[in-house]
Write a protein that holds these residues in place. Sequence first.
Motif, PDB file in Angstrom:
ATOM      1  N   GLY A 186       0.812  -1.218   0.000  1.00  0.00           N
ATOM      2  CA  GLY A 186       0.000   0.000   0.000  1.00  0.00           C
ATOM      3  C   GLY A 186       0.843   1.265   0.000  1.00  0.00           C
ATOM      4  O   GLY A 186       0.358   2.327   0.383  1.00  0.00           O
ATOM      5  N   LEU A 187       2.100   1.163  -0.427  1.00  0.00           N
ATOM      6  CA  LEU A 187       2.984   2.336  -0.452  1.00  0.00           C
ATOM      7  C   LEU A 187       3.001   2.964  -1.842  1.00  0.00           C
ATOM      8  O   LEU A 187       3.207   2.274  -2.834  1.00  0.00           O
ATOM      9  N   ILE A 188       2.788   4.277  -1.881  1.00  0.00           N
ATOM     10  CA  ILE A 188       2.904   5.034  -3.125  1.00  0.00           C
ATOM     11  C   ILE A 188       4.092   5.976  -2.971  1.00  0.00           C
ATOM     12  O   ILE A 188       4.124   6.803  -2.061  1.00  0.00           O
ATOM     13  N   GLU A 189       5.103   5.810  -3.855  1.00  0.00           N
ATOM     14  CA  GLU A 189       6.309   6.633  -3.761  1.00  0.00           C
ATOM     15  C   GLU A 189       6.458   7.496  -5.002  1.00  0.00           C
ATOM     16  O   GLU A 189       6.969   7.024  -6.017  1.00  0.00           O
ATOM     17  N   PRO A 190       6.035   8.781  -4.938  1.00  0.00           N
ATOM     18  CA  PRO A 190       6.245   9.661  -6.083  1.00  0.00           C
ATOM     19  C   PRO A 190       7.746   9.779  -6.362  1.00  0.00           C
ATOM     20  O   PRO A 190       8.546   9.808  -5.420  1.00  0.00           O
ATOM     21  N   ALA A 191       8.093   9.846  -7.661  1.00  0.00           N
ATOM     22  CA  ALA A 191       9.511   9.861  -8.033  1.00  0.00           C
ATOM     23  C   ALA A 191      10.221  11.119  -7.526  1.00  0.00           C
ATOM     24  O   ALA A 191       9.610  12.181  -7.432  1.00  0.00           O
ATOM     25  N   GLY A 192      11.506  10.944  -7.184  1.00  0.00           N
ATOM     26  CA  GLY A 192      12.374  12.086  -6.942  1.00  0.00           C
ATOM     27  C   GLY A 192      12.101  12.899  -5.701  1.00  0.00           C
ATOM     28  O   GLY A 192      12.351  14.090  -5.667  1.00  0.00           O
ATOM     29  N   GLY A 193      11.574  12.273  -4.655  1.00  0.00           N
ATOM     30  CA  GLY A 193      11.359  13.037  -3.431  1.00  0.00           C
ATOM     31  C   GLY A 193      11.601  12.182  -2.205  1.00  0.00           C
ATOM     32  O   GLY A 193      12.026  11.034  -2.321  1.00  0.00           O
ATOM     33  N   THR A 194      11.314  12.746  -1.027  1.00  0.00           N
ATOM     34  CA  THR A 194      11.451  11.976   0.202  1.00  0.00           C
ATOM     35  C   THR A 194      10.099  11.404   0.620  1.00  0.00           C
ATOM     36  O   THR A 194      10.000  10.630   1.561  1.00  0.00           O
ATOM     37  N   LEU A 195       9.044  11.834  -0.128  1.00  0.00           N
ATOM     38  CA  LEU A 195       7.678  11.503   0.263  1.00  0.00           C
ATOM     39  C   LEU A 195       7.293  10.063  -0.065  1.00  0.00           C
ATOM     40  O   LEU A 195       7.656   9.534  -1.104  1.00  0.00           O
ATOM     41  N   CYS A 196       6.539   9.454   0.849  1.00  0.00           N
ATOM     42  CA  CYS A 196       6.032   8.106   0.630  1.00  0.00           C
ATOM     43  C   CYS A 196       4.659   8.035   1.305  1.00  0.00           C
ATOM     44  O   CYS A 196       4.525   8.410   2.464  1.00  0.00           O
ATOM     45  N   LEU A 197       3.638   7.617   0.555  1.00  0.00           N
ATOM     46  CA  LEU A 197       2.286   7.584   1.110  1.00  0.00           C
ATOM     47  C   LEU A 197       1.853   6.149   1.370  1.00  0.00           C
ATOM     48  O   LEU A 197       1.900   5.311   0.474  1.00  0.00           O
ATOM     49  N   LEU A 198       1.447   5.868   2.606  1.00  0.00           N
ATOM     50  CA  LEU A 198       0.881   4.559   2.950  1.00  0.00           C
ATOM     51  C   LEU A 198      -0.631   4.713   2.901  1.00  0.00           C
ATOM     52  O   LEU A 198      -1.206   5.431   3.728  1.00  0.00           O
TER      53      LEU A 198
END
Lengths: 215, 219
Positions: free
Chosen positions: A155-167
């Motif tokens: 359930g992890l969404i990791e937008p490219a090129g950042g530190t952000l990660c959405l569970l």
Amino acid sequence: MHSDTTGSWTPVALSADLPAGTVIPARISAGSIALWRSESGRLSASADRCPHRGMSLSHGFVRGEALSCIYHGWSYAQGGNCIRIPAHPGLTPPETIRARTFAVEEAGGVIWVAADETETKPPVLEGLTPLRSMTTDAGISAIETAAGTKASAEGLIEPAGGTLCLLVSARNDGQTLIHVLLKGETSPADRIAASREAESLRRAAEDLQKKGIAS
Amino acid sequence: MKLYDYILSPSCYKVRLMAALSGVSLDIRPVDFHPGLEHRGPELLALNPAGSIPILQDGDLILTESSAILVYLAAKAGPEWLASDKPEEAARVQQWLSFSGRLTASLGGARLHEMLLRPGDIDALQRQGVAALRELELGLVEQAERGMRFLAADRPTVADIACFPYVALAPDGGVSLDAYPAIRLWSRRLRSLDRFIEMPGVHRLHELKAEPTVEESKV
């Protein structure tokens, strides 16, 4: 969220949002729950309904190692059994008075609750630090489109090129709960920027959802 | 100091709360807001042509804007509730005092629609209320990253008191507070302040009250 990897486990809240001696409402596929942490720090999850009159236990309060209902003060132990009925101070409540409870696990600053009996453990999220939780009116596919990438089995969404990660975890009311996690070491300024970036993603996802593009 | 007051008004509660927290005693003059519409009658319109409450009267000073009343009470009795001389803090206090008007219009409007059947576009009011709650949540998340537990500083100020009541009563207008963990923690902090007072629908942290004993239960 019911992918193969997470099984019946739902990431319901961040540890930091549930200090000792507090109770909060949360949702799993089995329904609404009261998630609480005793003063000594023990976590519990019970159905959000007092067996006495049906009041939401998440409206209640935690004193010591018990959760009490706000309505008539019936108190429940971690196992869900009623331990005190204030109107009958001399009575030891019978074993049959109990709130349904669910398995809880806490790892890496995230609290997970299982909707049913399970031998499995929730997924381990390596190298991620929780920042904040938010809900959105958008579904997971709209969030994926806004982020430009698919969710992993956990359930992890990791937008490219950042530190952000959405569970992300979908709820049965059509909303999606998002725990914003960060990769690696971050400063307060990084964290404020990441929080705003997550808000932008939510706005974009909700726009997509409204226009029906991602459905 | 005389307060023209209505027990169920969140704006009047702001004034009562600020007075309690800063140790000011008010001469309360109850107003029959509903169903009597006394705030639209000749006596109160003479004091406040806008026809709103609260109204604070102190000598020849008449104040009708709740944020101004909070600042007046704090300046008189609790200067620690005002901004310090740091420009950023002073600006943040003003930012949230102005913002509180949007909470009144949105969450307050939804509440009046649901409780007192005031006409209005309930969907739009609730949507604007959610937007305001999201802004407040974001503001509190950012303050936490700066090591500050309240809206403008690491101590509560008039800005917190101006925003708190309409937020706490959002469920009255059909707007849930479940989705805002930072707001929940902030509300707990405010509701556990030493001289905090309640209004219908807003309670002090129950766990801070003494546990009733068996002896007391028998009385």
